[in-house]
Design an enzyme around this catalytic site. Sequence first.
Site, PDB file in Angstrom:
ATOM      1  N   CYS A 244       5.500  -4.172  15.794  1.00  0.00           N
ATOM      2  CA  CYS A 244       5.113  -3.134  16.769  1.00  0.00           C
ATOM      3  C   CYS A 244       3.638  -3.369  17.101  1.00  0.00           C
ATOM      4  O   CYS A 244       2.821  -3.611  16.199  1.00  0.00           O
ATOM      5  CB  CYS A 244       5.298  -1.740  16.174  1.00  0.00           C
ATOM      6  SG  CYS A 244       7.001  -1.401  15.704  1.00  0.00           S
TER       7      CYS A 244
ATOM      8  N   CYS B   5       6.136  -6.506   7.449  1.00  0.00           N
ATOM      9  CA  CYS B   5       7.228  -6.018   8.304  1.00  0.00           C
ATOM     10  C   CYS B   5       7.494  -7.062   9.382  1.00  0.00           C
ATOM     11  O   CYS B   5       6.561  -7.692   9.892  1.00  0.00           O
ATOM     12  CB  CYS B   5       6.847  -4.687   8.950  1.00  0.00           C
ATOM     13  SG  CYS B   5       8.170  -3.979   9.946  1.00  0.00           S
TER      14      CYS B   5
ATOM     15  N   GLU C 275       0.836  -1.197   0.000  1.00  0.00           N
ATOM     16  CA  GLU C 275       0.000   0.000   0.000  1.00  0.00           C
ATOM     17  C   GLU C 275       0.872   1.249   0.000  1.00  0.00           C
ATOM     18  O   GLU C 275       1.972   1.256   0.534  1.00  0.00           O
ATOM     19  CB  GLU C 275      -0.913  -0.001   1.229  1.00  0.00           C
ATOM     20  CG  GLU C 275      -1.945  -1.113   1.124  1.00  0.00           C
ATOM     21  CD  GLU C 275      -2.939  -1.131   2.264  1.00  0.00           C
ATOM     22  OE1 GLU C 275      -4.016  -1.676   2.069  1.00  0.00           O
ATOM     23  OE2 GLU C 275      -2.639  -0.613   3.347  1.00  0.00           O
TER      24      GLU C 275
ATOM     25  N   CYS D  62      -1.657   6.586   9.700  1.00  0.00           N
ATOM     26  CA  CYS D  62      -0.472   5.937  10.273  1.00  0.00           C
ATOM     27  C   CYS D  62      -0.821   4.668  11.029  1.00  0.00           C
ATOM     28  O   CYS D  62      -1.712   4.667  11.864  1.00  0.00           O
ATOM     29  CB  CYS D  62       0.166   6.890  11.276  1.00  0.00           C
ATOM     30  SG  CYS D  62       1.448   7.814  10.547  1.00  0.00           S
TER      31      CYS D  62
ATOM     32  N   CYS E 266       3.513   8.674   0.794  1.00  0.00           N
ATOM     33  CA  CYS E 266       4.086   7.786   1.799  1.00  0.00           C
ATOM     34  C   CYS E 266       4.337   6.447   1.093  1.00  0.00           C
ATOM     35  O   CYS E 266       3.394   5.853   0.563  1.00  0.00           O
ATOM     36  CB  CYS E 266       3.076   7.639   2.939  1.00  0.00           C
ATOM     37  SG  CYS E 266       3.587   6.463   4.193  1.00  0.00           S
TER      38      CYS E 266
ATOM     39  N   CYS F 146       0.673  -1.413  15.374  1.00  0.00           N
ATOM     40  CA  CYS F 146       0.733  -1.257  13.914  1.00  0.00           C
ATOM     41  C   CYS F 146       0.100  -2.448  13.189  1.00  0.00           C
ATOM     42  O   CYS F 146       0.417  -3.604  13.474  1.00  0.00           O
ATOM     43  CB  CYS F 146       2.185  -1.093  13.496  1.00  0.00           C
ATOM     44  SG  CYS F 146       2.424  -1.130  11.715  1.00  0.00           S
TER      45      CYS F 146
HETATM   46  S1  SF4 Z   1       5.416   0.573  12.898  1.00  0.00           S
HETATM   47 FE1  SF4 Z   1       4.741  -1.202  11.677  1.00  0.00          FE
HETATM   48  S2  SF4 Z   1       5.776  -0.993   9.727  1.00  0.00           S
HETATM   49 FE2  SF4 Z   1       6.839   0.367  11.180  1.00  0.00          FE
HETATM   50  S3  SF4 Z   1       8.494  -0.873  12.040  1.00  0.00           S
HETATM   51 FE3  SF4 Z   1       6.756  -1.154  13.410  1.00  0.00          FE
HETATM   52  S4  SF4 Z   1       5.690  -2.985  12.648  1.00  0.00           S
HETATM   53 FE4  SF4 Z   1       7.067  -2.285  11.028  1.00  0.00          FE
END
Ligand code: SF4
Length: 333
Positions: A106, A102, A81, A326, A95, A109
């Site tokens: 986190c 990933c 995306e 975000c 962006c 996220c």
């Molecule tokens: S915020 Fe999301 S995309 Fe960014 S490093 Fe952490 S897990 Fe990965």
Amino acid sequence: MDLSKLNKILKGEPPYRQQQVNQAVFIDLVTDWDEVKTLPQKLRKVLQDNCPLEINADIFHSQDKKTSKALITLEDGNKIETVLMQHEGERHTVCVSSQVGCSLACTFCATGRLGLKRNLTADEIVEQVLLWNRVLKQLGAKDRVTNVVYMGMGEPFLNYTAVLKSIRLLNDKQGFNIGARKISVSTSGIAPKIKKFAEEKMQINLALSLHAPNDELRSKLMPINTHFPLSEVMKAVDFYIEKTNRKVMCEYLMIAEVNDSLEQAEELAKLLQGKLVMVNLIAYNPTNAYRPAKSKNIKAFKDYLTKQGLEVSQRFTFGQDIKAACGQLALEN
Ligand code: SF4
């Protein structure tokens, strides 16, 4: 579309062909090689057969039309995306994603829940900007993409070589010619790569996803903190500032009853005191795990930091209705 095939096809052609192709793809934004009358018909056919210009993307626009999100299907079927934000005064920020998924997980996220599928190539990163330039052209916008932020899916510094290559391509005067100062890379704190980035002698902006003022909380929100604790990350940031004399943007998501107390503001002010940084407080967009901080708490947090002499900005949420804000990328895919 796979731009990497272009170099192979143009090998053996006179050098001015590359310039003609760059003009057609990056400046004229053609979507069909047949439109490029400067190229011989035979070469157009080879390009059409081996490197078609179509980008396979579904595009969604927010109700206020200021934010658009594209879901791009890559050549191998993976999906990424990318987001376009249109600001007042013809500033268009894109962006970009740097990875499919990933690995850093986190907890706030949506992308982090996917795990890592693979790194993107430099061309796949550049194609995201190309797509939005085509959209802006179709919309009749006066300008093209002016700013690029590496804040989409993935940790850019875990795909360092391709990210740097893509920045050079975006910066290329014969291509999009986006100034280095208009490009920002956001990292979760891969300390050795922050140091490496400091040595690149480019004027690119660095942003650090901080989100917590101490190791205990940060490790809960961002497991990468157990590998690179705050002391190490802040040392790398100091090194970056010393080498580049550039201000680092520290991003701080405001999450209700997690990191939004005045005690935490106090800790954060101590951590950042005397550094060439700016704090960007970001309204949290719900992704099931947490709730956004109340605006009165954000205000109190911001006021405290400002009183301590820190430069603070506040980013309001946008694109939430199309899950483009975000931390929301990949939520529905
Ligand atoms: S915020 Fe999301 S995309 Fe960014 S490093 Fe952490 S897990 Fe990965």
